[in-house]
Design a protein around this motif. Structure first.
Motif, PDB file in Angstrom:
ATOM      1  N   UNK A 226       0.454   2.507 -27.712  1.00 28.89           N
ATOM      2  CA  UNK A 226       0.328   1.793 -26.437  1.00 28.89           C
ATOM      3  C   UNK A 226       0.513   2.756 -25.265  1.00 28.89           C
ATOM      4  N   UNK A 227      -0.035   2.387 -24.117  1.00 30.64           N
ATOM      5  CA  UNK A 227       0.140   3.196 -22.910  1.00 30.64           C
ATOM      6  C   UNK A 227       1.530   2.998 -22.308  1.00 30.64           C
ATOM      7  N   UNK A 228       2.129   1.843 -22.569  1.00 25.39           N
ATOM      8  CA  UNK A 228       3.484   1.545 -22.104  1.00 25.39           C
ATOM      9  C   UNK A 228       4.064   0.505 -23.051  1.00 25.39           C
ATOM     10  N   UNK A 229       5.399   0.407 -23.068  1.00 29.41           N
ATOM     11  CA  UNK A 229       6.026  -0.494 -24.035  1.00 29.41           C
ATOM     12  C   UNK A 229       7.258  -1.175 -23.453  1.00 29.41           C
ATOM     13  N   UNK A 230       7.391  -2.457 -23.764  1.00 31.46           N
ATOM     14  CA  UNK A 230       8.620  -3.198 -23.566  1.00 31.46           C
ATOM     15  C   UNK A 230       9.229  -3.400 -24.953  1.00 31.46           C
ATOM     16  N   UNK A 231      10.525  -3.138 -25.091  1.00 26.95           N
ATOM     17  CA  UNK A 231      11.136  -3.194 -26.417  1.00 26.95           C
ATOM     18  C   UNK A 231      12.310  -4.163 -26.425  1.00 26.95           C
ATOM     19  N   UNK A 232      12.485  -4.827 -27.559  1.00 28.52           N
ATOM     20  CA  UNK A 232      13.482  -5.875 -27.703  1.00 28.52           C
ATOM     21  C   UNK A 232      14.503  -5.465 -28.755  1.00 28.52           C
ATOM     22  N   UNK A 233      15.781  -5.701 -28.452  1.00 29.13           N
ATOM     23  CA  UNK A 233      16.859  -5.436 -29.398  1.00 29.13           C
ATOM     24  C   UNK A 233      17.445  -6.759 -29.878  1.00 29.13           C
ATOM     25  N   UNK A 234      17.579  -6.916 -31.192  1.00 29.99           N
ATOM     26  CA  UNK A 234      18.187  -8.124 -31.759  1.00 29.99           C
ATOM     27  C   UNK A 234      18.639  -7.799 -33.173  1.00 29.99           C
ATOM     28  N   UNK A 235      19.950  -7.788 -33.397  1.00 34.22           N
ATOM     29  CA  UNK A 235      20.489  -7.420 -34.704  1.00 34.22           C
ATOM     30  C   UNK A 235      21.624  -8.369 -35.085  1.00 34.22           C
ATOM     31  N   UNK A 236      21.543  -8.901 -36.289  1.00 34.38           N
ATOM     32  CA  UNK A 236      22.612  -9.734 -36.811  1.00 34.38           C
ATOM     33  C   UNK A 236      22.455  -9.812 -38.328  1.00 34.38           C
ATOM     34  N   UNK A 237      23.558  -9.838 -39.076  1.00 34.05           N
ATOM     35  CA  UNK A 237      23.452  -9.923 -40.543  1.00 34.05           C
ATOM     36  C   UNK A 237      22.743 -11.188 -41.023  1.00 34.05           C
ATOM     37  N   UNK A 238      22.864 -12.278 -40.268  1.00 42.62           N
ATOM     38  CA  UNK A 238      22.220 -13.540 -40.642  1.00 42.62           C
ATOM     39  C   UNK A 238      20.799 -13.573 -40.076  1.00 42.62           C
ATOM     40  N   UNK A 239      19.803 -13.719 -40.948  1.00 43.90           N
ATOM     41  CA  UNK A 239      18.405 -13.658 -40.518  1.00 43.90           C
ATOM     42  C   UNK A 239      18.069 -14.730 -39.488  1.00 43.90           C
ATOM     43  N   UNK A 240      18.605 -15.950 -39.685  1.00 44.76           N
ATOM     44  CA  UNK A 240      18.263 -17.023 -38.748  1.00 44.76           C
ATOM     45  C   UNK A 240      18.868 -16.768 -37.370  1.00 44.76           C
ATOM     46  N   UNK A 241      20.031 -16.132 -37.330  1.00 50.30           N
ATOM     47  CA  UNK A 241      20.645 -15.794 -36.045  1.00 50.30           C
ATOM     48  C   UNK A 241      19.890 -14.646 -35.393  1.00 50.30           C
ATOM     49  N   UNK A 242      19.497 -13.648 -36.178  1.00 45.83           N
ATOM     50  CA  UNK A 242      18.766 -12.511 -35.632  1.00 45.83           C
ATOM     51  C   UNK A 242      17.474 -12.957 -34.958  1.00 45.83           C
ATOM     52  N   UNK A 243      16.776 -13.944 -35.563  1.00 40.65           N
ATOM     53  CA  UNK A 243      15.543 -14.435 -34.961  1.00 40.65           C
ATOM     54  C   UNK A 243      15.817 -15.110 -33.619  1.00 40.65           C
ATOM     55  N   UNK A 244      16.929 -15.842 -33.539  1.00 38.17           N
ATOM     56  CA  UNK A 244      17.299 -16.472 -32.270  1.00 38.17           C
ATOM     57  C   UNK A 244      17.619 -15.426 -31.211  1.00 38.17           C
ATOM     58  N   UNK A 245      18.282 -14.350 -31.623  1.00 40.24           N
ATOM     59  CA  UNK A 245      18.619 -13.281 -30.685  1.00 40.24           C
ATOM     60  C   UNK A 245      17.351 -12.601 -30.169  1.00 40.24           C
ATOM     61  N   UNK A 246      16.372 -12.429 -31.058  1.00 38.87           N
ATOM     62  CA  UNK A 246      15.111 -11.815 -30.630  1.00 38.87           C
ATOM     63  C   UNK A 246      14.422 -12.685 -29.581  1.00 38.87           C
ATOM     64  N   UNK A 247      14.343 -13.975 -29.854  1.00 33.78           N
ATOM     65  CA  UNK A 247      13.677 -14.881 -28.916  1.00 33.78           C
ATOM     66  C   UNK A 247      14.401 -14.913 -27.572  1.00 33.78           C
ATOM     67  N   UNK A 248      15.726 -14.942 -27.619  1.00 31.98           N
ATOM     68  CA  UNK A 248      16.511 -14.977 -26.389  1.00 31.98           C
ATOM     69  C   UNK A 248      16.326 -13.705 -25.566  1.00 31.98           C
ATOM     70  N   UNK A 249      16.372 -12.559 -26.233  1.00 31.29           N
ATOM     71  CA  UNK A 249      16.231 -11.278 -25.533  1.00 31.29           C
ATOM     72  C   UNK A 249      14.829 -11.100 -24.976  1.00 31.29           C
ATOM     73  N   UNK A 250      13.831 -11.511 -25.753  1.00 31.31           N
ATOM     74  CA  UNK A 250      12.446 -11.416 -25.286  1.00 31.31           C
ATOM     75  C   UNK A 250      12.236 -12.276 -24.057  1.00 31.31           C
ATOM     76  N   UNK A 251      12.725 -13.522 -24.097  1.00 28.16           N
ATOM     77  CA  UNK A 251      12.552 -14.411 -22.956  1.00 28.16           C
ATOM     78  C   UNK A 251      13.243 -13.867 -21.711  1.00 28.16           C
ATOM     79  N   UNK A 252      14.436 -13.314 -21.896  1.00 24.64           N
ATOM     80  CA  UNK A 252      15.174 -12.752 -20.768  1.00 24.64           C
ATOM     81  C   UNK A 252      14.409 -11.592 -20.137  1.00 24.64           C
ATOM     82  N   UNK A 253      13.835 -10.733 -20.963  1.00 19.15           N
ATOM     83  CA  UNK A 253      13.082  -9.583 -20.447  1.00 19.15           C
ATOM     84  C   UNK A 253      11.820 -10.038 -19.728  1.00 19.15           C
TER      85      UNK A 253
END
Length: 285
Positions: A226-253
């Motif tokens: 890509x010519x430019x990139x926006x990147x999202x951080x979301x890490x959690x041992x529980x997969x269902x929680x990690x997905x929620x963190x990804x969605x939350x961080x993406x929306x915030x950005x």
């Protein structure tokens, strides 16, 4: 100051095999690191003590003690981003209910803070300018990514930007005949590995358009080209929680990018107000 765990995590994909082993151990056992000397850490990983020391120095610390101390300070302030949530909440356990609620809130805040750290002003402002100056903005995303792509495309349209949105890469490929130099393609893909999306991106760049990828901060083909990139951080041992963190961080950005677009161009802001008023009247009629 950037959280040292965020820094290590964000640089992991550019590390050597031995450095990745050290990084993974630190990320998975950050709360236990205070009990490990450099020699003990080396023994646990089956590597030399000098490899541990070099890792610390290469990561920007004076040495291993400095790395260990800084990580300990960060955990004391913010935790390690892996808030352990109760597995179940019983009706007669209000404390567990509260811990679950508070734990999720803290995890979201930590993930959003990491995402902010990984997208500095020097990276976001050129992206905002690219979008603002584009003749047309193409937006594409599949699955869950498609939901965010659709919503963001709608917001761009409200700003008066000519927006072309598709959740089908084949239809997006067909629309590339309308792409012109200076147009922008926003490509939403959590893992950035789908070949069809990379193909659309390459074809768009062949039309002299600019591609902005929106993915996790891991190394992936879409982000790499890509010519430019926006990147999202979301890490959690529980997969269902990690997905929620990804969605939350993406929306915030995305919300922040939208606000910046409103502030960067007064004409866009005025157009937003006009369009919102039109929609309001339409809904009331």
């Amino acid at each position: 100051m950037t959280n040292p765990l965020v820094k290590i995590r964000s640089e992991r994909d550019q590390m050597s095999a031995i450095e990745r082993r050290i990084a993974d151990f630190i990320l998975d056992n950050a709360h236990l690191l205070r009990d490990y000397s450099s020699q003990q850490l080396a023994s646990a990983l089956g590597i030399s003590q000098s490899s541990v020391v070099k890792f610390a120095q290469k990561s920007g610390f004076k040495g291993y003690p400095d790395l260990k101390y800084t990580i300990g300070e960060a955990i004391a302030r913010n935790g390690n981003g892996h808030t352990q949530l109760p597995e179940a909440v019983q009706d007669d356990a209000p404390d567990a209910y509260q811990r679950l609620q508070d734990g999720l809130r803290r995890s979201k805040l930590a993930a959003e803070e990491e995402t902010r750290s990984l997208n500095p002003r020097t990276q976001i402002e050129p992206i905002v300018e690219m979008i603002d100056q584009a003749g047309k903005v193409f937006v594409c995303g599949l699955g869950d990514d498609g939901l965010f792509a659709r919503e963001f495309a709608m917001r761009l349209s409200l700003l008066g930007l000519l927006t072309v949105h598709h959740a089908d890469p084949i239809l997006m490929m067909a629309n590339l005949s309308a792409a012109r130099p200076g147009d922008v393609l926003l490509m939403f893909s959590e893992f950035g590995k789908l070949p069809e999306l990379s193909q659309v991106s390459r074809q768009f760049q062949a039309c002299e358009g600019k591609v902005i990828s929106i993915t996790r901060h891991t190394a992936n083909p879409l982000r790499a080209h890509a010519d430019a990139a926006l990147v999202i951080s979301a890490h959690d041992p529980a997969a269902h929680v990690e997905q929620l963190l990804y969605r939350s961080s993406l929306q915030s950005l995305l919300d922040f990018v939208f606000v910046l677009l409103c502030q960067a161009n007064p004409d866009r802001h005025r157009q937003l107000a006009i369009n919102l008023e039109r929609i309001h009247h339409l809904l009331e009629s």
